[in-house]
Design a protein around this motif. Structure first.
Motif, mmCIF file in Angstrom:
data_model
loop_
_atom_site.group_PDB
_atom_site.id
_atom_site.type_symbol
_atom_site.label_atom_id
_atom_site.label_comp_id
_atom_site.label_asym_id
_atom_site.label_seq_id
_atom_site.Cartn_x
_atom_site.Cartn_y
_atom_site.Cartn_z
ATOM 1 N N UNK A 110 1.777 -0.110 -1.031
ATOM 2 C CA UNK A 110 2.781 -0.240 -0.578
ATOM 3 C C UNK A 110 4.086 0.238 0.396
ATOM 4 N N UNK A 111 3.554 1.920 0.720
ATOM 5 C CA UNK A 111 3.531 2.064 1.842
ATOM 6 C C UNK A 111 3.530 1.458 3.082
ATOM 7 N N UNK A 112 2.922 0.190 3.598
ATOM 8 C CA UNK A 112 2.314 0.418 4.667
ATOM 9 C C UNK A 112 3.383 -0.952 4.579
ATOM 10 N N UNK A 113 3.977 -1.264 3.089
ATOM 11 C CA UNK A 113 5.031 -2.788 3.254
ATOM 12 C C UNK A 113 6.177 -2.096 3.447
ATOM 13 N N UNK A 114 6.678 -1.140 3.194
ATOM 14 C CA UNK A 114 7.685 -0.475 3.291
ATOM 15 C C UNK A 114 8.069 0.198 4.748
ATOM 16 N N UNK A 115 6.663 0.595 5.152
ATOM 17 C CA UNK A 115 7.156 0.774 6.525
ATOM 18 C C UNK A 115 7.286 0.302 7.687
ATOM 19 N N UNK A 116 7.416 -1.122 7.456
ATOM 20 C CA UNK A 116 7.344 -2.564 8.424
ATOM 21 C C UNK A 116 8.675 -2.667 8.003
ATOM 22 N N UNK A 117 8.606 -2.919 6.695
ATOM 23 C CA UNK A 117 10.155 -3.611 6.727
ATOM 24 C C UNK A 117 11.493 -2.672 6.621
ATOM 25 N N UNK A 118 12.770 -3.470 7.358
ATOM 26 C CA UNK A 118 14.066 -3.030 7.098
ATOM 27 C C UNK A 118 15.054 -2.773 5.750
ATOM 28 N N UNK A 119 14.942 -4.298 5.396
ATOM 29 C CA UNK A 119 15.384 -4.204 4.182
ATOM 30 C C UNK A 119 14.155 -4.329 2.649
ATOM 31 N N UNK A 120 15.299 -3.484 1.775
ATOM 32 C CA UNK A 120 13.943 -3.594 0.686
ATOM 33 C C UNK A 120 14.823 -3.557 -0.531
#
Length: 287
Positions: A110-120
């Motif tokens: 999840x940390x990797x997903x949140x690193x790359x996404x701009x809108x969560x």
């Protein structure tokens, strides 16, 4: 974002191959047997043994039994190897695989997903969002999942806390919606829960965070599970037994529509703050 994101995220089968290979390498080294000697005795090639130990290829059950017959580990070690082998065939997202591979690995994903996404965008039904949790609250959540060893709990909580660094990154926006019941669900002591609610109120003031509450008497849309939307590229939805991941545009559009429906029902800003205040006052009176 999708291709780069998926390339960076190992699925549970890849993680299972790596852990299985590492376990085989460890017991081979403890038995002081060289790869070449193991390969000869197990009627396999040395390059194949090397690839299995590195997690580059998945062994067959025949391979595993041949390797174990040569290495002759203790019964409990052999059972561990066979359990790791079983993970290779579990469906992606199966909760048993997630737990056996280590709960910290899911937090890192999840940390990797949140690193790359701009809108969560996050919707949760019974817990407060992980990105907004205090350490005590997070520890209560992780401890309640299953009887994990203390070191795994500590590692998972540390990883969850590290994820919150993203809240302060420029260019990222976060939208959280919860059902009102999540404010009342206790996963820690009353004092710790009060601190958690206060943490939510503090984070709500950040310009890149929007936090909404769907009140208990609101008519709910057809949404029964928690889910996480990363931009418009990736969705992770939680069921009782597994995590469902999708990158199909049609599926993602359905979750976006669901989030928009929840947004229309939710209370935000001062109204949401007042609801949290009510919960805190009630908790203080009852504790």
């Amino acid at each position: 974002m999708t291709d780069k994101l998926l390339d960076a995220l190992p699925n549970h089968r890849e993680l299972a191959r790596v852990q299985l290979g590492a376990s085989i390498r460890k017991i081979r080294q403890q038995a002081t047997i060289k790869q070449a000697a193991l390969a000869r005795a197990a009627h396999m090639s040395q390059p194949k043994i090397s690839k299995i130990e590195l997690g580059d290829v998945a062994p067959s059950i025949t391979d595993i039994r041949s390797i174990l017959a040569v290495l002759k580990p203790a019964e409990e070690i052999e059972q561990k190897i066979l359990a790791q082998f079983d993970l290779l065939d579990m469906p992606e997202g199966d909760r048993r695989a997630i737990y056996q591979l280590g709960i910290a690995s899911k937090q890192r994903q999840f940390r990797e997903l949140e690193k790359k996404a701009e809108r969560i965008r996050v919707f949760d039904t019974s817990v407060l969002p992980g990105l907004m949790q205090t350490e005590a609250y997070a520890r209560g959540i992780v401890t309640g999942l299953a009887p994990f060893p203390q070191n795994e709990i500590d590692e998972a909580v540390d990883e969850r806390m590290r994820r919150q660094e993203r809240l302060w990154e420029a260019g990222k926006s976060f939208e959280f919606i919860i059902l009102e019941a999540a404010l009342w669900a206790r996963h820690c002591t009353a004092e710790e829960h009060l601190a958690q609610l206060d943490r939510i109120r503090q984070l709500m003031t950040r310009p890149n965070i929007r936090f909404g509450i769907v009140r208990a008497n609101s008519p709910l849309p057809n949404v029964i599970n928690a889910f996480w939307l990363f931009d418009e590229d990736y969705v992770s939805a939680e069921t009782i037994a597994s995590e469902v991941i999708s990158i199909s545009p049609e599926s993602i559009r359905e979750y976006i529509r669901a989030f928009e429906s929840l947004t229309a029902l939710a209370m935000f800003d001062s109204a949401a703050d007042a609801v949290i205040g009510e919960a805190m006052v009630s908790l203080e009176r009852s504790s």
